[in-house]
Motif scaffolding. Structure first.
Motif, mmCIF file in Angstrom:
data_model
loop_
_atom_site.group_PDB
_atom_site.id
_atom_site.type_symbol
_atom_site.label_atom_id
_atom_site.label_comp_id
_atom_site.label_asym_id
_atom_site.label_seq_id
_atom_site.Cartn_x
_atom_site.Cartn_y
_atom_site.Cartn_z
ATOM 1 N N THR A 158 0.826 -1.203 0.000
ATOM 2 C CA THR A 158 0.000 0.000 0.000
ATOM 3 C C THR A 158 0.858 1.251 0.000
ATOM 4 O O THR A 158 0.618 2.183 -0.778
ATOM 5 C CB THR A 158 -0.917 -0.002 1.238
ATOM 6 N N ALA A 159 1.890 1.253 0.859
ATOM 7 C CA ALA A 159 2.766 2.425 0.959
ATOM 8 C C ALA A 159 3.424 2.731 -0.374
ATOM 9 O O ALA A 159 3.474 3.887 -0.825
ATOM 10 C CB ALA A 159 3.823 2.199 2.037
ATOM 11 N N LYS A 160 3.918 1.697 -1.024
ATOM 12 C CA LYS A 160 4.609 1.876 -2.307
ATOM 13 C C LYS A 160 3.651 2.444 -3.355
ATOM 14 O O LYS A 160 3.998 3.358 -4.103
ATOM 15 C CB LYS A 160 5.140 0.510 -2.760
ATOM 16 N N ILE A 161 2.443 1.874 -3.411
ATOM 17 C CA ILE A 161 1.470 2.331 -4.408
ATOM 18 C C ILE A 161 1.098 3.785 -4.150
ATOM 19 O O ILE A 161 0.976 4.579 -5.096
ATOM 20 C CB ILE A 161 0.217 1.434 -4.401
ATOM 21 N N CYS A 162 0.912 4.126 -2.891
ATOM 22 C CA CYS A 162 0.563 5.512 -2.564
ATOM 23 C C CYS A 162 1.658 6.476 -3.016
ATOM 24 O O CYS A 162 1.368 7.566 -3.519
ATOM 25 C CB CYS A 162 0.325 5.667 -1.059
ATOM 26 N N THR A 163 2.915 6.049 -2.852
ATOM 27 C CA THR A 163 4.029 6.888 -3.293
ATOM 28 C C THR A 163 4.029 7.055 -4.802
ATOM 29 O O THR A 163 4.158 8.172 -5.316
ATOM 30 C CB THR A 163 5.374 6.258 -2.866
ATOM 31 N N ILE A 164 3.868 5.939 -5.505
ATOM 32 C CA ILE A 164 3.904 6.000 -6.962
ATOM 33 C C ILE A 164 2.795 6.899 -7.506
ATOM 34 O O ILE A 164 3.004 7.696 -8.420
ATOM 35 C CB ILE A 164 3.781 4.583 -7.573
ATOM 36 N N LEU A 165 1.608 6.757 -6.938
ATOM 37 C CA LEU A 165 0.462 7.504 -7.459
ATOM 38 C C LEU A 165 0.330 8.887 -6.838
ATOM 39 O O LEU A 165 -0.408 9.724 -7.351
ATOM 40 C CB LEU A 165 -0.832 6.712 -7.215
ATOM 41 N N VAL A 178 -0.930 9.545 -3.716
ATOM 42 C CA VAL A 178 -2.213 9.628 -3.017
ATOM 43 C C VAL A 178 -2.065 9.147 -1.581
ATOM 44 O O VAL A 178 -1.103 8.471 -1.243
ATOM 45 C CB VAL A 178 -3.317 8.791 -3.730
ATOM 46 N N SER A 179 -3.048 9.477 -0.757
ATOM 47 C CA SER A 179 -3.058 9.005 0.627
ATOM 48 C C SER A 179 -3.657 7.595 0.672
ATOM 49 O O SER A 179 -4.255 7.132 -0.306
ATOM 50 C CB SER A 179 -3.910 9.937 1.485
ATOM 51 N N THR A 180 -3.490 6.927 1.816
ATOM 52 C CA THR A 180 -4.068 5.595 1.986
ATOM 53 C C THR A 180 -5.577 5.627 1.812
ATOM 54 O O THR A 180 -6.162 4.763 1.152
ATOM 55 C CB THR A 180 -3.737 5.032 3.381
ATOM 56 N N ASP A 181 -6.215 6.627 2.383
ATOM 57 C CA ASP A 181 -7.661 6.771 2.248
ATOM 58 C C ASP A 181 -8.083 6.880 0.790
ATOM 59 O O ASP A 181 -9.044 6.261 0.351
ATOM 60 C CB ASP A 181 -8.129 8.039 2.983
ATOM 61 N N ASN A 182 -7.346 7.704 0.062
ATOM 62 C CA ASN A 182 -7.636 7.850 -1.360
ATOM 63 C C ASN A 182 -7.475 6.526 -2.086
ATOM 64 O O ASN A 182 -8.271 6.169 -2.954
ATOM 65 C CB ASN A 182 -6.691 8.872 -2.000
ATOM 66 N N LEU A 183 -6.404 5.803 -1.732
ATOM 67 C CA LEU A 183 -6.162 4.529 -2.398
ATOM 68 C C LEU A 183 -7.319 3.570 -2.119
ATOM 69 O O LEU A 183 -7.770 2.852 -3.013
ATOM 70 C CB LEU A 183 -4.837 3.914 -1.936
ATOM 71 N N CYS A 184 -7.814 3.563 -0.890
ATOM 72 C CA CYS A 184 -8.965 2.728 -0.558
ATOM 73 C C CYS A 184 -10.139 3.057 -1.471
ATOM 74 O O CYS A 184 -10.811 2.157 -1.996
ATOM 75 C CB CYS A 184 -9.381 2.931 0.909
ATOM 76 N N THR A 185 -10.387 4.337 -1.648
ATOM 77 C CA THR A 185 -11.497 4.759 -2.501
ATOM 78 C C THR A 185 -11.269 4.322 -3.945
ATOM 79 O O THR A 185 -12.178 3.789 -4.599
ATOM 80 C CB THR A 185 -11.653 6.289 -2.453
ATOM 81 N N ILE A 186 -10.066 4.545 -4.443
ATOM 82 C CA ILE A 186 -9.764 4.187 -5.825
ATOM 83 C C ILE A 186 -9.913 2.679 -6.029
ATOM 84 O O ILE A 186 -10.517 2.230 -7.024
ATOM 85 C CB ILE A 186 -8.325 4.635 -6.195
ATOM 86 N N MET A 187 -9.388 1.887 -5.095
ATOM 87 C CA MET A 187 -9.454 0.426 -5.217
ATOM 88 C C MET A 187 -10.901 -0.046 -5.190
ATOM 89 O O MET A 187 -11.291 -0.932 -5.955
ATOM 90 C CB MET A 187 -8.669 -0.244 -4.079
ATOM 91 N N TYR A 188 -11.690 0.533 -4.305
ATOM 92 C CA TYR A 188 -13.087 0.103 -4.209
ATOM 93 C C TYR A 188 -13.820 0.401 -5.510
ATOM 94 O O TYR A 188 -14.543 -0.437 -6.044
ATOM 95 C CB TYR A 188 -13.793 0.784 -3.028
#
Lengths: 203, 98
Positions: free
Chosen positions: A161-168, A170-180
């Motif tokens: 998760t941390a790596k993906i957030c860095t690449i994109l 975005v915050s963890t919360d944002n990543l949760c939203t995007i993944m959902y």
């Protein structure tokens, strides 16, 4: 510039790092992978070409510990991650659009409007079906770019998760939203193009 | 001012499908907090629709794992192919760099 490396595990039908046969043996597989990640045929061709060229330069580093295909896919994945990181098609943002139409249509006052379909638990119904993989690739290609990037970085590249957030960016919360949102769209798409009208043996 | 426990209890009592579905996805990205975990399990226990949704998510995950294996396996025919022109072009580029 042939080199002999001691302790090299015996190769299969080709010697390790055999560039002459790369296009024939691996071209289509790399291309299919690149298309599903980049959503664009021209970019995918370019990525495949760059991968082969990079592999050519690094062929002495191929020690045969993995298969040639795995090694090449690894290089391709790095090319794709670089492209995602550099392109930043949308600027890094802490705010996402308030609602995604795909998700919004499924629920009414918080409850399912229609009960989701019971997909067959037995993978035999889809695992050897070429048309299933076509459907999956098409559904992936139809995702908005950032959703596809996030989903594939997670589900195909297994990045944290941390790596993906860095690449994109975005915050963890944002990543949760995007993944959902990605998952909602993919399930709706697969339901429509494969599982919905096509239980085992439908096509 | 709500304590975390009160907030948690409310969450368990009030969780609906839309939020449960979201949590089913979230748990693959971050760790759920205790009240989220409990609320989710309690809700799914009694909701066939959400069990179906969870099953769909699991199958999707399984398919992606399998997709990765297919890509990395030898001799799998993939639906999307390089066009003959692209093939020639790439082979040429490789030859030029050889």
């Amino acid at each position: 510039m042939a080199t002999v490396r001691p302790n090299q595990p015996p190769a299969s039908s080709t010697s390790p790092a055999d560039p002459q046969r790369w296009v024939d043996q691996h071209g289509d597989a790399l291309y299919g992978f690149a298309v599903s990640r980049l959503g664009d045929r021209a970019l995918a061709e370019e990525a495949v070409q760059e991968t082969f060229l990079a592999a050519l330069r690094a062929r002495d580093d191929f020690l045969g510990a993995s298969s040639e295909r795995t090694w090449l896919i690894g290089i391709l994945k790095r090319k794709i991650v670089d492209q995602i990181r550099n392109a930043r098609r949308t600027p890094p943002t802490s705010r996402l659009p308030e609602a995604d139409p795909a998700a919004g249509e499924l629920f009414e006052r918080g409850y399912w409007k229609t009960r989701p379909a019971a997909w067959p638990r037995d993978p035999e119904t889809w695992i050897e079906r070429n048309d299933f993989w076509e459907a999956l690739e098409r559904c992936l290609a139809r995702l908005p770019t950032r959703m596809r990037d996030a989903f594939c970085l997670r589900e195909l590249d297994d990045l944290s998760t941390a790596k993906i957030c860095t690449i994109l960016g975005v915050s963890t919360d944002n990543l949760c939203t995007i993944m959902y949102r990605a998952r909602v769209r993919l399930r709706v798409c697969l339901d429509a193009t494969w599982f919905g009208g096509n239980r085992s043996g439908g096509r | 001012m709500m304590t975390s426990v009160l907030k948690g209890i409310l969450k368990i009592l009030l969780l609906r499908c839309e939020e449960a579905d979201r949590l089913l996805s979230d748990e693959t990205v971050r760790s759920l907090r205790w009240w989220e975990r409990t609320a989710l399990e309690a809700h799914v226990l009694g909701c066939r629709a959400c069990r179906r949704s969870r099953q769909q998510m699991r199958i999707l995950h399984q398919a992606m794992r399998r997709y990765r294996q297919r890509l990395e396996g030898e001799g799998t025919s993939m639906p999307d192919s390089l066009s003959p022109e692209a093939r020639r072009r790439i082979q040429q580029a490789l030859n030029d760099s050889g």
